[in-house]
Motif scaffolding. Structure first.
Motif, PDB file in Angstrom:
ATOM      1  N   ASP A   7      47.570  39.650 -37.405  1.00 29.52           N
ATOM      2  CA  ASP A   7      47.659  40.861 -38.234  1.00 29.52           C
ATOM      3  C   ASP A   7      48.206  42.020 -37.422  1.00 29.52           C
TER       4      ASP A   7
ATOM      5  N   ARG B  16      51.692  44.068 -38.026  1.00 32.87           N
ATOM      6  CA  ARG B  16      51.722  45.535 -38.148  1.00 32.87           C
ATOM      7  C   ARG B  16      52.742  46.139 -37.196  1.00 32.87           C
TER       8      ARG B  16
ATOM      9  N   GLU C  92      43.296  38.235 -36.315  1.00 30.99           N
ATOM     10  CA  GLU C  92      43.437  39.646 -35.966  1.00 30.99           C
ATOM     11  C   GLU C  92      44.656  39.867 -35.102  1.00 30.99           C
TER      12      GLU C  92
END
Length: 463
Positions: free
Chosen positions: A449, A453, A446
């Motif tokens: 990720d 982003r 996470e």
């Protein structure tokens, strides 16, 4: 004045037999007056009457010329009745000079015109003339056909003054055919009519033929009676030809009966009259031939002069035609030359206009090209500025990107390093550390990720 002319012509015609010299004199005066009045009909009538006067005087060639002259005028005036009258007189003249073929031709033309004009009376007179000539030529059958037609017309019109000429000729034909009944019938009827109209010419002819008929029948006393009557009538009327024929027949009759003194007396009379008539006929024929020769010479001379005039006129006409053709040719050449000049001028004008349009197009294209070059130069200048600005912008963004990568690379690597470390901790069959590894892998993933982003959002800002 026209009435005076017509009266003079009528009087001259009345005097044609009794005083032909007066006929000619009056005709000359009427002709001159008609010409001064511009009256061609009166002129032609005068010329015709003068021809009749010359005929009575035995001047046949002069008469022919007068009749032909009158005929020409009558044809121009379309006077068919007078044309027929002239044809009749032409026939009489040719009969007098012994040309019966020509005489018949003119008589037939006269009959044709009178028939077209429905002038039956004159047609009958001409038929009698034709029958008389055919009788003279021994064509008795043809003579009877025409003479009977003539007599029928005279009877139909109730014209005994015309009938007794036909009756005499019919009786004379029957006399020649030796048919006494028919001959006496017509000749005795002729005697009565001739006495009634006091025509000593026809009466003397009828008496001669009656005498011949009685002589054929061997009735010498009656033959002598009629020959003497013929001789007396002809002598009283001054008819030399008829007196000659009566004297000849009396001489022959007295010779046969043995009355030689009387025969000699009448033979001498016959010979004197015959010689006189022969001399007159020869003289007239010689005069006719001389006049004809003179006329032919004059006609030939006139023809020569006419031909000279025609040749001169032809020469003048040829010169005029040559001049006309030359002028036409010159005019055609001038027109052609002018046309060629005009065409050349037009061609040059059109070429100049085309050239001018082409120059205008070239100037317009040059102007457009100049503006295009200016636009290109402007675009090139702008492009350099844009390229320079873009290059600087790229450099700036590349620098930012490098700085960003340099700044955030450890952010990405930290969760990735943990993931790798957690993977290394995993061993198969080891269940004690599995929950810990899973929990930390999920967390590190996470973080990774989120870090990616964030990087994407930053990169979008850089673009």
């Amino acid at each position: 004045m026209i009435r005076k002319i017509e009266a003079m012509n009528e009087l001259s015609y009345v005097l044609r037999n009794s005083n032909p010299d007066s006929t000619i004199l009056l005709s000359n005066q009427a002709e001159q007056l008609s010409r001064s009045m511009n009256y061609p009909l009166g002129e032609a009538d005068a010329v015709m009457n003068r021809g009749i006067g010359h005929t009575s005087l035995g001047e046949y060639y002069t008469a022919l010329q007068e009749f032909l002259h009158a005929l020409k005028i009558f044809k121009q005036l379309n006077e068919k009745n007078r044309q027929a009258k002239v044809y009749n007189n032409l026939g009489r003249v040719y009969n007098f000079i012994g040309d019966t073929e020509q005489a018949l031709s003119y008589y037939e033309q006269s009959v044709k015109l009178y028939s077209e004009l429905n002038n039956t009376a004159r047609e009958g007179v001409l038929l009698n003339n034709i029958g008389f000539l055919q009788k003279q030529n021994g064509k008795y059958d043809l003579a009877l056909i025409h003479l009977r037609k003539s007599l029928a017309i005279a009877n139909e019109l109730k014209r005994p003054d015309n009938a007794f000429y036909a009756t005499y000729n019919i009786g004379s034909v029957y006399m020649h055919l030796n048919e006494p009944d028919s001959a006496f019938k017509y000749l005795l009827f002729t005697e009565d009519l001739a006495k009634q109209y006091r025509d000593q010419y026809v009466l003397s002819l009828a008496y001669v033929d009656l005498g011949k008929m009685y002589r054929k029948l061997s009735q010498s006393a009656k033959a002598e009676h009629y020959f003497n009557r013929a001789y007396e009538e002809a002598d009283e009327a001054g008819l030399r030809a008829e007196k000659r024929d009566a004297a000849k027949n009396l001489a022959e009759l007295y010779e046969r009966s043995g009355q030689f003194a009387k025969a000699l007396n009448y033979f001498q009379t016959y010979k004197a009259l015959n010689d006189s008539l022969i001399n007159m006929d020869v003289t007239r024929r010689i005069a006719f031939r001389e006049a004809q020769d003179a006329f032919e010479q004059q006609r030939m001379q006139e023809e020569i002069e006419r031909r000279k005039t025609e040749l001169e006129n032809e020469r003048i006409l040829e010169n005029a035609i040559w001049i006309r053709n030359t002028l036409i040719a010159s005019l055609v050449v001038m027109i052609l030359f002018t046309y060629l000049i005009y065409k050349n001028f037009t061609r040059k004008r059109k070429a100049n206009e085309s050239l001018q349009k082409l120059n205008e197009q070239i100037e317009q294209q040059a102007e457009e090209l100049r503006r295009a070059n200016e636009e290109i130069i402007t675009m090139n200048n702008n492009l350099e500025t844009v390229v320079q600005r873009r290059t600087e912008e790229l450099k700036r963004k590349n620098k930012q990107l490098k700085e960003y990568l340099a700044t955030h690379s450890h952010i990405v690597r930290a969760p990735l390093a943990r993931i790798l470390g957690l993977v290394d901790l995993y061993e198969p069959g080891d269940s004690k550390n599995l929950d810990f590894i899973n929990e930390n892998l999920h967390k590190s993933a996470e973080e990774l990720d989120q870090a990616l982003r964030n990087m994407n959002d930053k990169l979008s800002d850089v673009n």
